[in-house]
Motif scaffolding. Structure first.
Motif, PDB file in Angstrom:
ATOM      1  N   ILE A 439      13.662  -8.472  -0.743  1.00 46.55           N
ATOM      2  CA  ILE A 439      15.044  -8.575  -0.257  1.00 46.55           C
ATOM      3  C   ILE A 439      15.866  -9.448  -1.199  1.00 46.55           C
ATOM      4  CG2 ILE A 439      16.462  -9.488   1.609  1.00 46.55           C
ATOM      5  CD1 ILE A 439      14.240  -8.702   3.543  1.00 46.55           C
ATOM      6  N   SER A 440      15.310 -10.600  -1.579  1.00 49.58           N
ATOM      7  CA  SER A 440      16.077 -11.512  -2.414  1.00 49.58           C
ATOM      8  C   SER A 440      16.351 -10.935  -3.795  1.00 49.58           C
ATOM      9  CB  SER A 440      15.329 -12.842  -2.483  1.00 49.58           C
ATOM     10  OG  SER A 440      14.763 -13.064  -3.658  1.00 49.58           O
ATOM     11  N   ARG A 441      15.416 -10.171  -4.353  1.00 46.84           N
ATOM     12  CA  ARG A 441      15.643  -9.567  -5.670  1.00 46.84           C
ATOM     13  C   ARG A 441      16.806  -8.579  -5.625  1.00 46.84           C
ATOM     14  NH1 ARG A 441      10.978  -9.508  -8.900  1.00 46.84           N
ATOM     15  NH2 ARG A 441      10.091 -11.612  -8.889  1.00 46.84           N
ATOM     16  N   ALA A 515      28.959   3.707 -23.127  1.00 47.38           N
ATOM     17  CA  ALA A 515      29.581   2.455 -23.555  1.00 47.38           C
ATOM     18  C   ALA A 515      28.716   1.269 -23.112  1.00 47.38           C
ATOM     19  CB  ALA A 515      30.999   2.329 -23.017  1.00 47.38           C
ATOM     20  N   PRO A 516      28.873   0.096 -23.746  1.00 43.36           N
ATOM     21  CA  PRO A 516      27.968  -1.032 -23.473  1.00 43.36           C
ATOM     22  C   PRO A 516      27.952  -1.489 -22.019  1.00 43.36           C
ATOM     23  CG  PRO A 516      29.202  -1.420 -25.489  1.00 43.36           C
ATOM     24  CD  PRO A 516      29.790  -0.196 -24.867  1.00 43.36           C
ATOM     25  N   GLU A 517      29.117  -1.500 -21.353  1.00 42.89           N
ATOM     26  CA  GLU A 517      29.162  -2.039 -19.995  1.00 42.89           C
ATOM     27  C   GLU A 517      28.409  -1.150 -19.020  1.00 42.89           C
ATOM     28  OE1 GLU A 517      30.154  -4.936 -17.209  1.00 42.89           O
ATOM     29  OE2 GLU A 517      30.192  -4.902 -19.399  1.00 42.89           O
ATOM     30  N   VAL A 518      28.571   0.169 -19.136  1.00 47.88           N
ATOM     31  CA  VAL A 518      27.845   1.089 -18.254  1.00 47.88           C
ATOM     32  C   VAL A 518      26.351   0.980 -18.512  1.00 47.88           C
ATOM     33  CG1 VAL A 518      27.461   3.518 -17.689  1.00 47.88           C
ATOM     34  CG2 VAL A 518      29.786   2.665 -18.001  1.00 47.88           C
ATOM     35  N   SER A 519      25.980   0.926 -19.785  1.00 49.85           N
ATOM     36  CA  SER A 519      24.558   0.788 -20.103  1.00 49.85           C
ATOM     37  C   SER A 519      24.003  -0.521 -19.558  1.00 49.85           C
ATOM     38  CB  SER A 519      24.351   0.843 -21.623  1.00 49.85           C
ATOM     39  OG  SER A 519      24.771   2.099 -22.135  1.00 49.85           O
ATOM     40  N   ARG A 520      24.811  -1.588 -19.616  1.00 47.08           N
ATOM     41  CA  ARG A 520      24.347  -2.876 -19.096  1.00 47.08           C
ATOM     42  C   ARG A 520      24.082  -2.809 -17.598  1.00 47.08           C
ATOM     43  NH1 ARG A 520      26.077  -6.959 -16.193  1.00 47.08           N
ATOM     44  NH2 ARG A 520      28.095  -5.976 -15.855  1.00 47.08           N
ATOM     45  N   ILE A 521      25.002  -2.217 -16.861  1.00 46.46           N
ATOM     46  CA  ILE A 521      24.830  -2.131 -15.410  1.00 46.46           C
ATOM     47  C   ILE A 521      23.646  -1.235 -15.051  1.00 46.46           C
ATOM     48  CG2 ILE A 521      25.921  -1.346 -13.284  1.00 46.46           C
ATOM     49  CD1 ILE A 521      28.595  -2.182 -14.465  1.00 46.46           C
ATOM     50  N   ARG A 522      23.555  -0.089 -15.727  1.00 47.42           N
ATOM     51  CA  ARG A 522      22.418   0.798 -15.456  1.00 47.42           C
ATOM     52  C   ARG A 522      21.094   0.108 -15.778  1.00 47.42           C
ATOM     53  NH1 ARG A 522      21.247   5.092 -19.795  1.00 47.42           N
ATOM     54  NH2 ARG A 522      20.785   3.069 -20.737  1.00 47.42           N
ATOM     55  N   ASP A 523      21.043  -0.582 -16.913  1.00 37.48           N
ATOM     56  CA  ASP A 523      19.805  -1.267 -17.295  1.00 37.48           C
ATOM     57  C   ASP A 523      19.490  -2.415 -16.344  1.00 37.48           C
ATOM     58  OD1 ASP A 523      19.579   0.462 -19.398  1.00 37.48           O
ATOM     59  OD2 ASP A 523      20.419  -0.925 -20.889  1.00 37.48           O
ATOM     60  N   ALA A 524      20.525  -3.105 -15.828  1.00 41.19           N
ATOM     61  CA  ALA A 524      20.288  -4.191 -14.872  1.00 41.19           C
ATOM     62  C   ALA A 524      19.665  -3.659 -13.595  1.00 41.19           C
ATOM     63  CB  ALA A 524      21.597  -4.919 -14.572  1.00 41.19           C
ATOM     64  N   VAL A 525      20.186  -2.515 -13.115  1.00 48.16           N
ATOM     65  CA  VAL A 525      19.623  -1.910 -11.906  1.00 48.16           C
ATOM     66  C   VAL A 525      18.202  -1.434 -12.168  1.00 48.16           C
ATOM     67  CG1 VAL A 525      19.862  -0.011 -10.266  1.00 48.16           C
ATOM     68  CG2 VAL A 525      21.895  -1.266 -11.021  1.00 48.16           C
ATOM     69  N   ASP A 526      17.994  -0.776 -13.310  1.00 46.25           N
ATOM     70  CA  ASP A 526      16.650  -0.301 -13.651  1.00 46.25           C
ATOM     71  C   ASP A 526      15.680  -1.462 -13.815  1.00 46.25           C
ATOM     72  OD1 ASP A 526      16.304   2.351 -13.483  1.00 46.25           O
ATOM     73  OD2 ASP A 526      16.775   2.826 -15.561  1.00 46.25           O
ATOM     74  N   SER A 527      16.142  -2.524 -14.469  1.00 50.49           N
ATOM     75  CA  SER A 527      15.265  -3.679 -14.683  1.00 50.49           C
ATOM     76  C   SER A 527      14.873  -4.330 -13.364  1.00 50.49           C
ATOM     77  CB  SER A 527      15.973  -4.697 -15.579  1.00 50.49           C
ATOM     78  OG  SER A 527      15.198  -5.852 -15.747  1.00 50.49           O
ATOM     79  N   CYS A 528      15.827  -4.437 -12.467  1.00 50.25           N
ATOM     80  CA  CYS A 528      15.516  -5.013 -11.151  1.00 50.25           C
ATOM     81  C   CYS A 528      14.510  -4.151 -10.407  1.00 50.25           C
ATOM     82  CB  CYS A 528      16.804  -5.173 -10.342  1.00 50.25           C
ATOM     83  SG  CYS A 528      16.530  -5.761  -8.654  1.00 50.25           S
ATOM     84  N   CYS A 529      14.732  -2.850 -10.391  1.00 53.50           N
ATOM     85  CA  CYS A 529      13.806  -1.946  -9.700  1.00 53.50           C
ATOM     86  C   CYS A 529      12.418  -2.012 -10.329  1.00 53.50           C
ATOM     87  CB  CYS A 529      14.342  -0.517  -9.742  1.00 53.50           C
ATOM     88  SG  CYS A 529      15.859  -0.264  -8.786  1.00 53.50           S
ATOM     89  N   GLN A 530      12.374  -2.066 -11.650  1.00 57.32           N
ATOM     90  CA  GLN A 530      11.078  -2.139 -12.326  1.00 57.32           C
ATOM     91  C   GLN A 530      10.369  -3.450 -12.002  1.00 57.32           C
ATOM     92  OE1 GLN A 530      11.350  -2.044 -16.581  1.00 57.32           O
ATOM     93  NE2 GLN A 530       9.144  -1.975 -16.892  1.00 57.32           N
ATOM     94  N   SER A 531      11.112  -4.568 -12.018  1.00 57.65           N
ATOM     95  CA  SER A 531      10.512  -5.871 -11.733  1.00 57.65           C
ATOM     96  C   SER A 531       9.967  -5.935 -10.315  1.00 57.65           C
ATOM     97  CB  SER A 531      11.558  -6.966 -11.953  1.00 57.65           C
ATOM     98  OG  SER A 531      11.074  -8.213 -11.553  1.00 57.65           O
TER      99      SER A 531
END
Length: 760
Positions: A439-441, A515-531
């Motif tokens: 939940i916290s992640r 563009a960098p901002e969209v890639s950043r947000i997508r990667d942040a979501v993917d990174s969280c899900c992966q973690s």
């Protein structure tokens, strides 16, 4: 020349030495008259002060002398009185018997007054010696002996209170207070024996003696003694965990290693306590439990009422006491012991994992990997032979051989239950902690994205007004990415496959489009899900993996769905605002140009497009839990929904060309508890994956529809304006210019429709 004036001290000293006349004469020769008069005045004042001091000194010494004389007279009187009393006592004692003092007196008549007096004296002496005897027992930690001495003194006191002795005892009022002194030791014996139970370094015999003393002095039955023992061990546990109650575990003041150490120490207390309950109270075969051996043991007869003549009444009372003690201390039923211990164990387990001053100790463990390590250490403690080494001899006497798994045997004997100690205490708390981590992640992810500010910053240049023509003249960053298919299926990727130029072109176009901002947000979501997924897989490395996956897999999918839904809800709210802004484009005072509104809409569309088709771990989490294990992912990849096949997930895991083809690493794969549990999970994906894909698709289309509508309206306006200016419409020659303009308009509309169909 004038001579220096001598000091008053010198003058006084000269006077005392006998040279006063010569000094006075020299004083008159060297001093003036006023100075001489001052010296005279000071000298007379000092003389008067010395006289007064002398008078007070003589008076005080005289009064002290008088007081001292009175005290000496009183002391002499008291000493003479004491001497007379001692002589009287000596005479009375000698008159009790004609025999020497060292021999036992023999009386001509058993009922004589002298015999009664001697019996009273011996009993009084027994009571007088009792406090010292009890103190000695308490100092040597002989609590049961102290309780026995108190009980026998009580029997002696009851004999002295016999009506036949009342007349004699009236002559000794001091003896009426002696029993009050002895009786005060009852509370001390009870307190000291209970305090002895809090000592954590005793042998089991010390605990048995303290329990027996408490049972005798407080008249406890065996079930109450068992509860007393377990309550004392519960206080050990509360003391262990109470030391961390005032620490802020959320700020990592207490590390996870320290908390795990505390858990292991508490677990040792529980295991040792249950083992000692069996040794103290559980009757196995024909051997009497240790507690009953200690409490029912009787001291030698010479230690009962030594020195008391004819203690028949006291012995009778002692025998009645022993018979009552034996009748009360019957062996406890095995089922009762098992129920009591299980109830105590669950209560202690609840204390361990409950809040302490508003915080959970387990909150110091921050990740699923740390939970798995903590579980491993706790299980090693449970199975350790050294923890229960104090009960090994008892277990050996019960089973007749060496014991390799002492806790299993103790659980079998005492608890009569095959449930795991881990399940009774830690399983629920650890699973709940894993849920809290998940939940916290996701909550941290939603807070960190800050989509509102990211969208507001898109396409805005201070002071710049962009019209439609300037928008069309902007350089394109998207390339042909919308219509390029990744060449993954054709290449048959395996381990070590090198990406082709076409694939590199696809990824470069994709990055340019997002563009960098969209890639950043997508990667942040993917990174969280992966973690989160990796953390959960670490936690599943446990004997309880099969049960945990049934509970945690739907929970993880629900929280992932809720978090992504929260993101989509925020994007929908931003789209609604953009549509409202575009509807008010013709109003006076419109701040944001339509081109900027459309640019923000396209930004949201690209972000949704990235989530829908190029997110790696969202579809993995919401898919079947079988795909969470890497070694099973490739084998069942064809069963995934089409949204997965279009994602980057296909680029990271090899897909066999045929069922018979294996990955080069297949022979090196090692099975684990987590992998085994995942293989038994449900094959079907969560229905929320399809629902989430539908929502993303609808929002993506809606975001691009704003751009398509605006583009179509502006192109229509340009076409209408150009047609109105075209002179060829009224000429008889062919409308070549009109045909060209109309062709351009249709080409742009076809492009928009094609892109819209691709999104669908």
């Amino acid at each position: 020349m004038r001579v220096s004036t001598p000091s008053v001290t010198d003058e006084r000293a000269a006077t005392l030495s006998g040279g006063g006349y010569r000094d006075a004469e020299s004083l008159f020769r060297t001093k003036a008259i006023p100075e001489i008069r001052n010296v005279e005045s000071e000298t007379r004042q000092q003389i008067e002060e010395k006289k007064e001091e002398l008078r007070q000194l003589v008076g005080n010494r005289y009064r002290d002398l008088i007081d001292s004389a009175d005290s000496i007279v009183h002391m002499k009187s008291y000493c003479e009185s004491i001497s007379r009393n001692i002589a009287s006592i000596h005479t009375n004692i000698r008159s009790l018997s004609a025999s020497p003092l060292s021999e036992t007196p023999k009386f001509t008549s058993p009922n004589s007054t002298r015999g009664d007096s001697y019996g009273i004296a011996c009993r009084v002496k027994y009571l007088v010696d009792t406090p010292e005897n009890i103190w000695g027992c308490l100092d040597e930690f002989m609590f049961l002996e102290a309780a026995g001495r108190y009980t026998r003194a009580k029997h002696v006191q009851s004999k002295l209170m016999n009506r036949d002795y009342n007349k004699i005892l009236l002559n000794f009022p001091l003896l009426q207070h002696q029993w009050q002194i002895v009786e005060s030791f009852k509370a001390q014996i009870s307190q000291k024996s209970r305090e002895r139970l809090s000592d954590q370094v005793l042998e089991i015999g010390g605990y048995a003696d303290a329990l027996a003393a408490a049972a005798v002095i407080d008249e406890l039955e065996p079930d109450q003694v068992l509860c007393l023992f377990l309550d004392s061990r519960k206080s050990w546990i509360l003391q262990k965990i109470g030391g961390f109650g005032g620490v802020d575990v959320k700020n990592d003041i207490v590390s996870g290693e320290v908390v795990v150490f505390v858990f292991c120490e508490v677990l040792k207390i529980i295991q040792v306590s249950v083992g000692q309950v069996g040794e103290l109270f559980l009757q196995v075969l024909n051997d009497m439990p240790l507690f009953y051996k200690v409490i029912l043991s009787s001291p030698p007869a010479s230690q009962l009422f030594g020195g008391i003549p004819n203690p028949d009444e006291e012995v009778r009372l002692w025998k009645l006491f022993r018979e009552k003690l034996e009748s009360v201390n019957a062996a406890l039923d095995k089922e009762y012991i098992a129920r009591t211990c299980m109830s105590w164990l669950r209560d202690c387990g609840g204390q361990i994992v409950s809040k302490i001053n508003g915080k959970f100790l387990i909150d110091a463990i921050a990740t699923g990997g740390e939970l798995a390590v903590a579980e491993k250490m706790i299980r090693e403690t449970m199975d350790s032979k050294q923890v229960l080494e104090g009960s090994l001899e008892w277990l050996k006497s019960v089973f007749g051989s060496e014991i390799e798994l002492p806790w299993s045997r103790i659980r079998e004997l005492v608890l009569e239950d095959d449930s795991d100690l881990w399940d009774e205490i830690f399983e629920g708390a650890f699973v709940q902690r894993m849920k809290t981590i998940i939940i916290s992640r996701f909550e941290d992810l939603v807070r960190a994205l800050n989509l509102g500010e990211s969208i507001c910053a898109t396409g805005e240049t201070p002071g710049e007004q962009i019209d439609f023509q300037a928008y069309l003249n902007r350089p394109s960053t998207g390339g042909g990415v919308w219509f390029i298919e990744p060449n993954t299926k054709k290449s048959g990727l395996g381990l070590g496959h090198k990406a082709s130029p076409e694939e590199n072109d696809f990824h470069s176009c994709l990055s340019a489009y997002f563009a960098p901002e969209v890639s950043r947000i997508r990667d942040a979501v993917d990174s969280c899900c992966q973690s989160v997924l990796e953390d959960l897989l670490s936690f599943l490395e446990s004997p309880k993996a099969a049960l945990r996956i049934k509970d945690l897999a739907p929970f993880l999918q629900d929280k992932c769905y809720e978090s992504i839904s929260t993101i989509l809800t925020e994007l929908k709210r931003e789209l609604d605002s953009l549509y409202a802004a575009m509807g008010n484009a013709n109003n006076v005072g419109q701040r944001v140009p339509p081109a900027i509104v459309v640019e923000k809409s396209l930004y949201i569309g690209r972000l949704l497009f990235a989530f829908q088709n190029h997110s790696k771990h969202i579809p993995v989490i919401l898919g079947s839990p079988r795909f969470w294990a890497k070694d099973t992912m490739a084998a069942v990849f064809d069963k995934l929904p089409s949204v997965l096949r279009q994602s980057r997930f296909a680029n990271d895991y090899p897909i066999p060309d045929s069922p018979g083809r294996q990955s080069p690493t297949s022979s090196k794969r090692q099975s684990s508890s987590a992998t085994a549990a995942l293989r038994g999970a449900n094959e079907s994906a969560s229905p929320k994956l399809e629902e989430l894909g539908r929502i993303m698709k609808d929002l993506c289309i809606r975001a691009h529809n704003l751009w398509i509508s605006w583009l179509s309206d502006e192109l229509s306006a340009i076409l209408a304006r150009d047609l109105g200016k075209d002179d060829g419409l009224s000429a008889t020659t062919p409308l070549r210019v009109c045909v060209v303009c109309f062709t351009i308009y249709l080409s742009l509309l076809i492009f928009c429709l094609k892109y819209s169909l691709y999104l669908c």
